[in-house]
Scaffold this motif. Structure first.
Motif, PDB file in Angstrom:
ATOM      1  N   LYS A   8      -2.868   1.007   3.149  1.00 49.88           N
ATOM      2  CA  LYS A   8      -2.151   1.196   4.410  1.00 49.88           C
ATOM      3  C   LYS A   8      -1.140   2.325   4.250  1.00 49.88           C
ATOM      4  CE  LYS A   8      -2.590  -3.426   6.435  1.00 49.88           C
ATOM      5  NZ  LYS A   8      -1.839  -4.596   6.989  1.00 49.88           N
ATOM      6  N   ASP A   9      -1.537   3.534   4.681  1.00 53.86           N
ATOM      7  CA  ASP A   9      -0.658   4.692   4.564  1.00 53.86           C
ATOM      8  C   ASP A   9       0.590   4.550   5.427  1.00 53.86           C
ATOM      9  OD1 ASP A   9      -2.023   6.076   2.677  1.00 53.86           O
ATOM     10  OD2 ASP A   9      -3.194   7.282   4.088  1.00 53.86           O
ATOM     11  N   GLU A  10       0.516   3.723   6.486  1.00 50.68           N
ATOM     12  CA  GLU A  10       1.693   3.573   7.335  1.00 50.68           C
ATOM     13  C   GLU A  10       2.790   2.766   6.641  1.00 50.68           C
ATOM     14  OE1 GLU A  10      -1.264   0.334   8.674  1.00 50.68           O
ATOM     15  OE2 GLU A  10      -1.266   2.377   7.857  1.00 50.68           O
ATOM     16  N   VAL A  11       2.425   2.046   5.574  1.00 50.26           N
ATOM     17  CA  VAL A  11       3.409   1.281   4.801  1.00 50.26           C
ATOM     18  C   VAL A  11       3.899   2.085   3.603  1.00 50.26           C
ATOM     19  CG1 VAL A  11       3.785  -0.815   3.434  1.00 50.26           C
ATOM     20  CG2 VAL A  11       2.426  -0.911   5.537  1.00 50.26           C
ATOM     21  N   THR A  15       3.030   0.755  -6.493  1.00 54.80           N
ATOM     22  CA  THR A  15       4.392   0.816  -5.989  1.00 54.80           C
ATOM     23  C   THR A  15       4.710   2.260  -5.602  1.00 54.80           C
ATOM     24  OG1 THR A  15       6.706   0.283  -6.522  1.00 54.80           O
ATOM     25  CG2 THR A  15       5.336   1.124  -8.312  1.00 54.80           C
ATOM     26  N   THR A  16       5.957   2.562  -5.292  1.00 53.22           N
ATOM     27  CA  THR A  16       6.341   3.906  -4.879  1.00 53.22           C
ATOM     28  C   THR A  16       6.285   4.866  -6.065  1.00 53.22           C
ATOM     29  OG1 THR A  16       8.672   3.449  -5.314  1.00 53.22           O
ATOM     30  CG2 THR A  16       7.861   2.998  -3.093  1.00 53.22           C
ATOM     31  N   ALA A  27       3.263  -4.983   1.569  1.00 47.17           N
ATOM     32  CA  ALA A  27       2.415  -4.944   2.760  1.00 47.17           C
ATOM     33  C   ALA A  27       1.402  -3.803   2.743  1.00 47.17           C
ATOM     34  CB  ALA A  27       3.287  -4.821   4.015  1.00 47.17           C
ATOM     35  N   ALA A  28       1.349  -3.029   1.660  1.00 53.39           N
ATOM     36  CA  ALA A  28       0.412  -1.902   1.590  1.00 53.39           C
ATOM     37  C   ALA A  28      -1.021  -2.357   1.364  1.00 53.39           C
ATOM     38  CB  ALA A  28       0.829  -0.933   0.484  1.00 53.39           C
ATOM     39  N   ASP A  29      -1.224  -3.636   1.065  1.00 55.04           N
ATOM     40  CA  ASP A  29      -2.576  -4.201   0.877  1.00 55.04           C
ATOM     41  C   ASP A  29      -3.353  -3.520  -0.244  1.00 55.04           C
ATOM     42  OD1 ASP A  29      -2.219  -6.140   2.725  1.00 55.04           O
ATOM     43  OD2 ASP A  29      -3.562  -5.303   4.237  1.00 55.04           O
ATOM     44  N   GLY A  30      -2.656  -3.261  -1.355  1.00 57.21           N
ATOM     45  CA  GLY A  30      -3.348  -2.696  -2.510  1.00 57.21           C
ATOM     46  C   GLY A  30      -3.759  -1.263  -2.306  1.00 57.21           C
TER      47      GLY A  30
END
Length: 346
Positions: free
Chosen positions: A45-48, A319-320, A331-334
């Protein structure tokens, strides 16, 4: 003197060992390992969390082992190992960057222990690798990048720990650890002590192990694990199975839920200076379906090049950029990672 003060005093003795014992016949073995990777990370999820390319440390460290013969068959041993997060230019673990003593380990120390080793086994006190990890998780923790070791229910190292490993008894050995306040929270919000017990049996090129990681707490949390490893010439095979138990009526009362499992299959094949690796894992709640591929090239005895592909269905390790646990975008779903790096041991 309370139990934590006693443990802290023992670790303090280990840290002071070089200054007080150089002239007393103590043997020292200083070492280090610089491990850095370039990675391309693509969250689902790039939006996360935006995709990025960057540099990350892959668990660099520096330290020493020390030993002193007390009597025939009994040796005083000590170890101090510090993490070097080369990407962030800090003395810290690249994952547990913000860990403090209240979290069960020190972020600026990987290992700090002192103990005795002899015919009746090894007894150590301090911050160290835990017996359950060594027996159950390590057989499938064989990768070179930062993304190694996440596919398990247990912890790696904890401070305020007393551990005992038995000698080999015709292929059978046991391990035990008591770790102060490193378990699950009780009804008052305090952490229970953590208990671990393992048993291993080796025959020929095969080792089988069983372990218990007892966290306690108000919901009586624990993991039970089984592992197997086998070597056939240049082929290494490893497998593990873990199951989590608790009696929490609320499904969100603990991170892992009652009945959660972690299953791993690993294979590694060495051909000359080349090693090829593959792991398939299914870790409930933490990563879910995980695929991990790796390649190592041992250029010299001290220098290794590595490249890996890592994929997780739900967020666990991703992670970041240069971030760690506290910066994880759950919430990035892996997502998936391509990484390549270098390791230099000295």
């Amino acid at each position: 003197m309370n139990r934590k003060t006693l443990i802290a005093s023992a670790v303090g003795a280990a840290l002071a060992l070089p200054a007080t014992a150089l002239a007393q016949g103590v043997n020292f073995d200083f070492y280090g390992s610089a491990r850095v990777q370039v990675e391309s990370v693509s969250p689902d999820k790039d939006e996360v969390l935006d995709s990025y390319t960057g540099v990350r440390d892959a668990y660099s460290r520096i330290g020493f082992n020390a030993d002193y013969a007390l009597t025939d068959g009994l040796t005083l041993i000590g170890k101090l190992e510090l993490p070097m997060d080369l990407a962030n230019k800090k003395i810290q673990d690249p994952w547990d960057q913000d860990v403090g003593e209240e979290d069960g380990q020190s972020r600026d120390v990987r290992v700090a222990k002192i103990g005795v080793q002899g015919d009746i086994g090894t007894l150590t006190v301090g911050q160290m690798w835990m017996p359950y990890y060594n027996a159950i998780a390590y057989p499938v923790d064989m990768f070179s990048t930062y993304y190694s070791g996440f596919a398990t229910q247990t912890v790696f190292r904890r401070q305020d720990t007393i551990a005992y490993y038995s000698p080999d008894m015709n292929g059978f050995s046991v391990g035990f650890a008591w770790s102060a306040d490193n378990g699950a929270e009780d009804g008052n919000g305090d952490e229970d002590d953590r208990l671990q017990l393992t048993g291993s049996y080796s025959f020929g090129d095969t080792t089988l192990a069983v372990g218990m990681d007892e966290l306690g707490g108000q919901h009586d949390e624990q993991s039970i694990g089984l592992s197997a490893r086998h070597t056939m010439g240049d082929l290494y095979l490893g497998a593990k199975y873990e199951r989590y138990y608790n009696d929490a009526p609320d499904a969100d009362a603990s991170f892992f839920k009652d009945g959660d499992t972690a299953m791993n299959l690993y294979a590694g094949y060495t051909l000359g200076k080349n090693t090829f690796k593959v792991m398939l894992a299914d870790v409930d709640t933490y990563g879910e379906n995980i695929y991990h591929l790796g390649y190592d090239y041992q250029m010299t005895s001290d220098l290794k090049l590595f490249a890996e592909y890592y994929s997780e269905e739900e967020t666990a390790a991703i992670t970041t950029e240069r971030g760690g646990l506290e910066e994880t975008a759950w919430a990035a779903d892996g997502g998936q990672v391509f990484a390549a790096g270098v390791r230099y041991d000295f």
